[in-house]
Write a protein that holds these residues in place. Structure first.
Motif, short mmCIF file in Angstrom:
data_model
loop_
_atom_site.label_atom_id
_atom_site.label_comp_id
_atom_site.label_asym_id
_atom_site.label_seq_id
_atom_site.Cartn_x
_atom_site.Cartn_y
_atom_site.Cartn_z
N ASP A 1 -2.13 11.13 9.34
CA ASP A 1 -3.31 10.38 8.95
C ASP A 1 -3.60 10.45 7.46
O ASP A 1 -4.63 9.97 7.00
CB ASP A 1 -4.54 10.88 9.72
CG ASP A 1 -4.38 10.65 11.21
OD1 ASP A 1 -3.71 9.67 11.59
OD2 ASP A 1 -4.91 11.47 11.99
N MET A 2 -2.73 11.08 6.70
CA MET A 2 -2.96 11.27 5.28
C MET A 2 -2.92 9.92 4.56
O MET A 2 -2.01 9.13 4.75
CB MET A 2 -1.90 12.20 4.69
CG MET A 2 -2.15 12.59 3.26
SD MET A 2 -0.89 11.91 2.24
CE MET A 2 -1.39 12.48 0.67
N GLN A 3 -3.94 9.66 3.77
CA GLN A 3 -4.01 8.45 2.96
C GLN A 3 -3.95 8.84 1.50
O GLN A 3 -4.74 9.65 1.04
CB GLN A 3 -5.31 7.68 3.23
CG GLN A 3 -5.41 7.13 4.63
CD GLN A 3 -4.42 6.00 4.84
OE1 GLN A 3 -4.16 5.22 3.95
NE2 GLN A 3 -3.87 5.93 6.04
N ASP B 1 0.82 -1.21 0.00
CA ASP B 1 0.00 0.00 0.00
C ASP B 1 0.85 1.26 0.00
O ASP B 1 0.41 2.32 -0.41
CB ASP B 1 -0.92 0.02 1.23
CG ASP B 1 -2.01 -1.01 1.12
OD1 ASP B 1 -2.36 -1.38 -0.02
OD2 ASP B 1 -2.51 -1.45 2.17
N ASN B 2 2.09 1.18 0.47
CA ASN B 2 2.93 2.36 0.60
C ASN B 2 4.05 2.33 -0.44
O ASN B 2 5.20 2.57 -0.13
CB ASN B 2 3.50 2.42 2.02
CG ASN B 2 4.06 3.77 2.35
OD1 ASN B 2 3.80 4.74 1.66
ND2 ASN B 2 4.85 3.84 3.41
N ASP B 3 3.73 2.04 -1.66
CA ASP B 3 4.72 1.96 -2.73
C ASP B 3 5.08 3.37 -3.18
O ASP B 3 4.25 4.11 -3.72
CB ASP B 3 4.18 1.15 -3.89
CG ASP B 3 5.25 0.83 -4.91
OD1 ASP B 3 6.44 1.05 -4.62
OD2 ASP B 3 4.89 0.35 -5.99
N LEU C 1 5.17 9.47 -7.06
CA LEU C 1 6.33 10.30 -7.40
C LEU C 1 5.99 11.78 -7.55
O LEU C 1 6.81 12.62 -7.25
CB LEU C 1 6.98 9.78 -8.68
CG LEU C 1 7.83 8.53 -8.51
CD1 LEU C 1 8.36 8.06 -9.84
CD2 LEU C 1 8.97 8.78 -7.55
N ASN C 2 4.82 12.12 -8.01
CA ASN C 2 4.47 13.53 -8.25
C ASN C 2 3.63 14.13 -7.13
O ASN C 2 2.94 15.11 -7.34
CB ASN C 2 3.72 13.65 -9.57
CG ASN C 2 4.61 13.26 -10.73
OD1 ASN C 2 5.81 13.53 -10.71
ND2 ASN C 2 4.04 12.62 -11.72
N ILE C 3 3.70 13.60 -5.93
CA ILE C 3 2.90 14.07 -4.81
C ILE C 3 3.77 14.93 -3.90
O ILE C 3 4.92 14.59 -3.59
CB ILE C 3 2.32 12.88 -4.01
CG1 ILE C 3 1.48 12.01 -4.91
CG2 ILE C 3 1.52 13.35 -2.81
CD1 ILE C 3 0.32 12.70 -5.56
#
Length: 113
Positions: free
Chosen positions: A19-21, A3-5, A10-12
């Protein structure tokens, strides 16, 4: 896949919120209905085509790949060109009856309008 790939993000911009999903905008493809449940409408269309006729098949519910496969088979059996997108199949020329017969033979509920 985890889930945390990090390669998917990359563009975030960095966030300090614990708590950010991260959410992707992946759209799920519609499941293709079986041919007996499809209600296809066949019509002749001349609008915005410089007077040329096309046979338009509308009402297909399913994935784009299945739509393109059906369009390919219709174009091959009619011996003409065409296209498929947005749940519609365009067959060049007036092949309403032939397309109806072909679709009925494959088990589709097709109706000429």
């Amino acid at each position: 896949m985890k889930d945390n790939d990090w390669k998917q993000r990359l563009n975030i911009v960095y966030s300090t919120n614990p708590d950010m999903q991260y959410e992707t905008d992946d759209v799920e493809e519609e499941e293709t209905l079986p041919p007996s449940k499809q209600k296809l409408r066949i019509m002749l269309d001349k609008r915005n085509r410089k007077g040329k006729e096309v046979t338009l098949v509308t009402g297909f519910v399913g994935s784009d790949d299945d739509l393109k496969d059906l369009a390919r088979s219709l174009k091959t059996k009619c011996g003409v060109g065409g296209s498929a997108r947005g749940g519609e199949i365009l067959i060049q020329g007036d092949f309403r009856q032939r397309v109806k017969d072909l679709l009925s033979a494959e088990g589709y509920n097709a109706k000429i309008i």
